[in-house]
Design a protein around this motif. Sequence first.
Motif, mmCIF file in Angstrom:
data_model
loop_
_atom_site.group_PDB
_atom_site.id
_atom_site.type_symbol
_atom_site.label_atom_id
_atom_site.label_comp_id
_atom_site.label_asym_id
_atom_site.label_seq_id
_atom_site.Cartn_x
_atom_site.Cartn_y
_atom_site.Cartn_z
ATOM 1 N N PRO A 70 27.220 53.399 34.199
ATOM 2 C CA PRO A 70 27.107 54.417 35.921
ATOM 3 C C PRO A 70 26.788 56.093 35.650
ATOM 4 N N TRP B 138 26.622 46.821 35.297
ATOM 5 C CA TRP B 138 27.628 47.321 34.536
ATOM 6 C C TRP B 138 28.428 46.046 33.936
ATOM 7 N N VAL C 229 26.403 50.808 46.367
ATOM 8 C CA VAL C 229 26.098 50.438 45.393
ATOM 9 C C VAL C 229 25.274 49.086 45.753
ATOM 10 N N ARG C 230 24.482 49.093 45.005
ATOM 11 C CA ARG C 230 24.355 47.230 45.575
ATOM 12 C C ARG C 230 24.652 46.461 44.525
ATOM 13 N N THR D 8 24.806 48.151 31.927
ATOM 14 C CA THR D 8 24.138 49.509 32.149
ATOM 15 C C THR D 8 25.213 50.136 31.983
ATOM 16 N N THR E 87 23.818 46.415 40.915
ATOM 17 C CA THR E 87 24.312 47.240 39.812
ATOM 18 C C THR E 87 25.364 47.302 39.047
#
Length: 776
Positions: A61, A52, A44-45, A59, A48
């Motif tokens: 996952p 988390w 993932v980036r 955010t 991202t």
Amino acid sequence: MSELFDAVDALVASRSPLPPAEERKRLRVAHGLTLDEVAAALKVRRATVSGWESVKKPTEPRGPEREAYARLLRQLAELYPAPATPQEPAAPVPTTFTGAPDPADKMPEAPDAAIEEIVNPLYPTPGAPRPAGARTLSTGEASEAAAMTATENTQTPAPVTAAPAAAPRPARTTRPSSTSRRPGAKKAAPAGTPAGGTDPRFANGPLAVVDVEDGQVLAYCTGGLVLDVPAKSLPSLVEWTLKEAKLGQPKLSGPGKDADPLLVLTEAALERYGLPVTLTDEEKHAGRIPENHKVVKQLARADWKLTKRGFGPWARIYRPATGSERACVQLCIPSWNALDSRHWGEAGQLPPAELARVLGVYASRVMTPRGSTAVTGLELMTALHPPTRASEPDADGKRHSEHNPGSLGKDAIDPMNWPPCEVPDGHPVLKDLPRFHVRGPAEKLFEEAYDWARPMTDAECTLGHLVGIDVNMAFAAGANGLNVGLGEATHVKAPAFDPKLPGSWLVDLSHVDLSKVKVGKEWVELDGSLLPSPFTPKGERPEGPAWYATPTVAYAAELGYEVRPIEAWVRYEHGRYLDGWYNRLRDAYLATMADLGVHADMEPADFLAAMDGYKDRDPDLAIVVSAIKATVKGSLGKLRERPRGEGWRPGEPWRALSRPTWRPDIRAAVISRTRINLHRKIVKHAAFTGQYPVAILSDCVVYAADGSSPLDFLPYREGKPLPGGFKLGVNPGLVKHEGTQSVLWGEEVRERFNAPELNLARYIKDGTVTDVDNGE
């Protein structure tokens, strides 16, 4: 039944419980993992993973990434149980986190293997002892180890563990550089992470973002490195930076100087060190806090000095150099608008680690920021061509400072020695002009970018679309290989024109007729009424003698017309001063675009597809692209910096005139060549296709076309573009798709504002028109 069981397992995995964001970050940091490493393992980036762990707005996952992330956190939780609190004894991980069954057999192989790889090399099984000889280091020892590691092996330095000064805090892993990886790792750090630490003096990179978490001051460096900062005051922070932090950047040129370390202070750090979080209106206007501020007094008591600009958004704190030793630290304060949102986007609001990454990539590929992007671009010119160098040893074996050939020297041109035609209004050399005198083309060099438009023809109105194309890094491309003056100008009467001699020429080009011009070696006939003049920014045909830079006059001769200058200011000392500047910015731009998935030498259709939404692939790196572009334009504008308040009056010198890099003649030559390069492509396109531009704004050109894509009007034969014409691609000088609107949109906009020649290139990107075209 097995399919049903698999579905149940997948359903459970999709809701794998996760600990709070604070605990996620604690576990990652405790094991010495960077955001980049976790992102690479989970495919993932980086942003991202950072989301988390965001405490304010985390955010969550989803899908297979969630179960893989949960598996990683479970293993780390076994290695690093949550610390005990005074109210209750230490316990393993809460049951709400360990409850889900482990469907390892159903997990994707790549994330599973990657997780094992980043967790197990140090601890093969949960609870296993550390490898023999491993111990916890202080921050200072970690920096030393990082420097030694970087010197011995710049490709795979070994990880070093650092412990904070405060005992209750969990240990923090200090990583020497972004290229570090654990033994056995198969994947290097993600693209866009700056490589640092190769010079032991600057083992921890060029800069650090200083923040405060849980009462502890932390310095977020490049490559995921985090240092504990023991400094209790700003003077001690400066001392720590110079003596222990190992921050800085090696010089870019042999005779140059190393870059000073840069500290970026977050709002929490400002409060910690007694500085205001924001400036008052009065302080914003002054560009600094008052000299009687308590922190400024602290610095003075500790024998630290500030530059004449004082303590502002980009403060420089120094002590006079002793011999070759320099003692200087620069501060960047985002909440004081140090990072202009027009150029740095949302960089000022990024979390410390992400901001360190953005600025670190820019520093590694361009240079350590020295102020605004404009200031940094100007400093890059000087860093690549230092004004002086060491001479050969004299009879006594001593070396002396001497002029560095190819540079602009250490002294600015005397204001009274400037050609009157090259300076802006209000310059000291014009002080004898009448107060309200307006200089015309025969008195003033006016080389600027295009702002031209025309009404559409009936044939163009029947087409469906208006398609805008934009030249990549147009002004940088215009500087590439350009011969510019290095010293003062010499006045010459009735000179013979020399296209290789930089200067300003008074010449009449009104006889150049665009209806019949040379393209290459052949004469071609065009519709001159549909073309802008190459000699004026508004595209109007000149009416008599006017001042032009060398590239403009050379183009008139290239079109097949005789040129006879009346007089000129020429520079016999000249060279390709901007080549190194162009090369570094070009490489920085191409490398960052490649990280975003846009590569050189892509096929036209692939390039257009890659450019679609490229900024969303890594918003942090998109900020770097924006800053690189702003560095090009800003530094060229800075070559002719105007007065900025300070009680200036027309006819008096202003501060910028004291810089060797105040060179309006170089700015004019770059803009002249950029505009001429664009016009040459337009003429070749018209001669080959019969198509003419509808509007031009700086480096954006709008054509009417049957389709919505540049490929609908750009001529390609067997994948090859028109020689000398427009070519799609990411390289500087090539073009990209700027935007498409309908012909009906264009006609409606012009009718609404009652402006038949409204410049549609200004609004072609998104079609939004907020006001009448005012040239701003």
